[in-house]
Design an enzyme around this catalytic site. Structure first.
Site: not given
Ligand code: URA
Length: 433
Positions: A182, A186-187, A79-82, A167, A119
């Site tokens: 964080s 999730k990823k 996967d890719k995360h931006s 937060r 997305t």
């Molecule tokens: N995106 C996230 O999912 N978590 C963060 O803390 C900041 C950006």
């Protein structure tokens, strides 16, 4: 175990153990840990920081607070995360390109956050598309299509959902340790073998300076690698929108143009660079140049477009979307050019201000749960360095009505600087990994 002892440890700069962090993340997910305790924990982490091991342990604990997917597809999943930006529709292009090149991509994505688009909102601009699919459907799409862009199930990294909300109201969002845990919790819950990160820097990015972007990239790469996922990051420029459009359906236009009539562009270049990087990380190729050729072939021979069509149809959108796609996308009521207020070169584009211009037009959310208008935004955005005469267009606005159009024009012009000369920064700033 109890929350107070764990918070005390972080407050004193002593590191909690993995089992203590597992307990705390479980308590966040089950509400055993109170909001006050979650806020105190977040503030202690922000002020004292975590070691690299501590960050890995917190990430794993938050990942394991809910479902963690497991794939048996016989090959590595990637996967890719931006970190988010403007005109950043790379995911919509990259997932089908990778899948067409034989690389599976179970992409769990997000919605718009602040001034940046999401997305899922972009994909759902296609009429009928819904990204909140069951796990069974997600798995069928992976088996049959090779990629799926979907939203996270309620039980994926639930500790993060809780901690993120706390937060947000306790001035603890900017902790690099907490941002890292964080994003990655999730990823990594998607069961990835390799991950490439696009850490943006500039006026349209979460991290505005190169120094902050580099610190976040290093933290993300070392933590994800420590958690067992092969990871690298590219630091890329976000001092101007990546694609020349900002807005949900308008960014789908950019993706469809790239899929149906590929040309060199900033969007295609960065998509190739990120895709090649993750293919090498996952062991599909030994050199990024070779991987990039495969990805470009998937784009030019139309196979990535076929994968995109299959994904759209599987998510409830039209069959054969790439045939007559333009007419199937929603169109705003008021579409007109924004004239340059003076002659010169486009010298700066304040990405945050342009993104908020889209949000105020209705293309993003001011409150959680707001309905968005997929048709609005800006297109034909002239890039940095482009020369304009007074009165010639610098961009085109797409608004729901005349009042919104006037506000959108003012927002764009206040985000724009025209000067005599400018040297646009490079698109690819650095690689970390
Ligand atoms: N995106 C996230 O999912 N978590 C963060 O803390 C900041 C950006």
């Amino acid at each position: 175990m109890d929350a107070v002892t764990i918070i005390e440890k972080v407050r004193e700069g002593r590191e909690p153990t993995q089992s203590e962090l597992n307990w705390f993340a479980g308590g966040l997910a089950s509400n055993k840990v109170t909001d006050a305790q979650a806020g105190a924990f977040a503030m202690a982490v922000l002020l004292k920081g975590l070691s690299e091991e501590g960050r890995v342990a917190l990430t794993l604990a938050m990942r394991d607070s809910g479902d963690v997917l497991n794939w048996s597809l016989g090959k590595p999943v990637v996967d890719k995360h931006s970190t988010g930006g403007l005109g950043d529709c790379v995911s919509l292009l990259l997932a089908p390109m990778l899948a067409a090149a034989g690389v599976p991509v179970p992409m769990i994505s997000g919605r718009g956050l602040g001034h940046t688009g999401g997305t899922l909102d972009k994909l759902e601009a296609i009429p009928g598309v819904r990204t909140d699919v069951t796990e069974a459907r997600f798995r069928t799409m992976m088996d049959e299509i090779g990629c799926a862009i979907v939203s996270a199930g309620r039980n994926m990294a639930p500790a993060d959902r809780r901690l993120y909300a706390v937060r947000d109201v306790t001035a603890t969002v900017p902790s690099i340790d907490l941002i890292t845990a964080s994003i990655l919790s999730k990823k990594l819950a998607a069961g990835l073998d390799a991950l490439v990160l696009d850490v943006k820097c500039g006026s349209g990015a979460f991290m505005e300076t190169e120094e902050d972007a580099r610190a976040l990239a290093k933290s993300l790469v070392s933590t994800a690698s420590g958690a067992g996922c092969k990871t690298a990051a590219l630091i890329t420029d976000m001092s101007q929108p990546l694609a020349p459009a900002a807005g949900n359906a308008l960014e789908v236009v950019e993706v469809m143009e790239a899929l149906t009539d590929p040309k060199n562009s900033r969007l295609v270049d960065i998509t190739l660079a990120l895709g090649a990087e993750v293919m090498v990380l996952a062991g599909y190729d030994t050199a990024p140049e070779v991987a990039a050729v495969k990805l470009r072939d998937a784009l030019t021979d139309g196979s990535a477009c076929k994968v995109f069509d299959a994904m759209v149809a599987a998510l409830g959108g039209p069959q054969g979307f790439s045939e007559g796609w333009r007419a199937r996308l929603p169109e705003a009521n008021v579409i007109r050019e924004i004239p340059a207020p003076q002659a010169g070169k486009i010298a700066a584009l304040d990405g945050h201000a342009i993104g908020m211009g889209v949000v105020h037009m209705g293309g993003g959310r001011l409150r959680e749960g707001d309905q968005i208008d997929p048709s609005v935004g800006y297109s034909d955005i002239l890039p940095l360095g482009a020369e304009v005469a007074k009165g010639t267009p610098v961009a085109r606005l797409h608004a729901a009505n005349e009042k919104a159009a006037q506000a959108a024009e003012r927002a764009y012009l206040s985000a724009l600087t025209i000067a005599e000369d400018v040297t646009p920064p490079p698109l690819l700033i650095d690689r970390v990994g």
